[in-house]
Structures are given as C-alpha cells and as structure tokens.
Write a protein that holds these residues in place. Structure first.
Motif: not given
Length: 181
Positions: A15, A17-19
């Motif tokens: 991931t 930035n948490d994406e």
C-alpha cells in the motif's frame, strides 16, 4: 522498482498512503533511471529529450495558458520547449544538444554525457520521486560527482525527491546526500 512501474507482479499486500498499489498510477508517482544508457543513436541529444518529454508528459506548450505563454514567450516563438531547454542547461547538456547520441561502439558524446542524457530522459516527466539505479558503476568518481551535483540542483529547483543506489561512493559524492537510508 515497484513504485516506478518496473515490476508488474508484486507479492503480498503493498500500500501507499493506505491505498492498494494497484489503485495508484505508479507511472505518475515515480520514475527509475536505469543503470544502462540505451539511446537511439541517430537522434540528437535535444531530439532524445524531446521524444522522452512527448512520451512522459501530456502538458505540452500547446496546452499552456495565456500567462504561461507570456512568461515562456521567447523560447516558444522559436519553437523550443522551455522545459527541454531547462533540462539541457541544468544537466550540462546544452553544449552537445545538437550532436547525435551515437552508440557505445561509435559514440558522438562522452560517457558522462550519455549518463546525463539517461537521467534527462526521465526528468522530462512530472514524477514526485526519481530512483537512480547504480549511478556510479561505470562512471569515474568525478563524473559521478558532477552528475549528482547537477541532479541535486535540479531536484531542489523542482522540489522533488531522488533516491540513488551507489557503489562505493567517494566522500565527496557521499556528502552530496541530505539523508541516507
């Protein structure tokens, strides 16, 4: 290699930035300057950079607004792309801009200029991070120092990040870096 799009089959959960990495246009995020200097020998240095710019960027002079057209006026009037001219100047390639690149067996430009050209090709894009792979493997210490000095100035002006892997750098080259990982 993954962030620059050079690895297509990541393993595990990755991931940014948490994406999830598959949902991110990694080609827009980062670029990688390879350790090999592969160029089209019959193009000039300027044509090589112009070609790279066309491949990496959609924001061309034809898309500039009136304010930017006024600022870039003189360069655009004579058909030059201001970003290409800036890259040529900042990476020390202006004096060889109209020379053919040549091949490794029949060079028209010096080894350090070929290395600068390889970096210049990637710098035509609008990436946030640039990775330079084994920047100094084939280059002499003075060439590495000059190239890294130029890249350091370029990245500070554009406010971007670059990361480089180096093989036994000299103290002078080592001191050019702000942070080490």
């Amino acid at each position: 290699r993954l962030l620059s799009g050079h690895t297509t089959t990541p393993e595990g959960l990755i991931t940014y930035n948490d994406e999830h990495i598959r949902n991110i246009g990694v080609h827009d995020l980062a670029a990688m300057v390879e350790r090999f200097d592969n160029h089209l020998p019959l193009l000039t240095v300027r044509e090589t950079i112009e070609f790279a710019r066309k491949c990496l960027l959609t924001f061309q002079p034809k898309n500039y607004g009136p304010e930017l057209l006024e600022i870039m006026g003189d360069a655009l009037k004579i058909g030059q792309d201001p970003k290409v001219e800036i890259i040529l100047s900042m990476l020390g390639l202006k004096h060889v801009a109209d020379r053919f690149v040549g091949s490794s067996s029949n060079p028209s430009i010096a080894e350090d200029e070929r290395r600068r050209l390889t970096a210049a090709e990637m710098f035509t894009g609008v990436h946030a991070v640039y990775f330079l792979d084994e920047l100094n493997t084939a280059a002499e210490d003075s060439v590495s120092y000059d190239l890294l000095t130029a890249i350091r100035i370029f990245t500070r002006v554009r406010q971007i990040t670059f990361m480089a892997s180096l093989f036994q750098p000299t103290c002078e080259v080592f001191d050019l870096f702000d942070r080490l990982i």
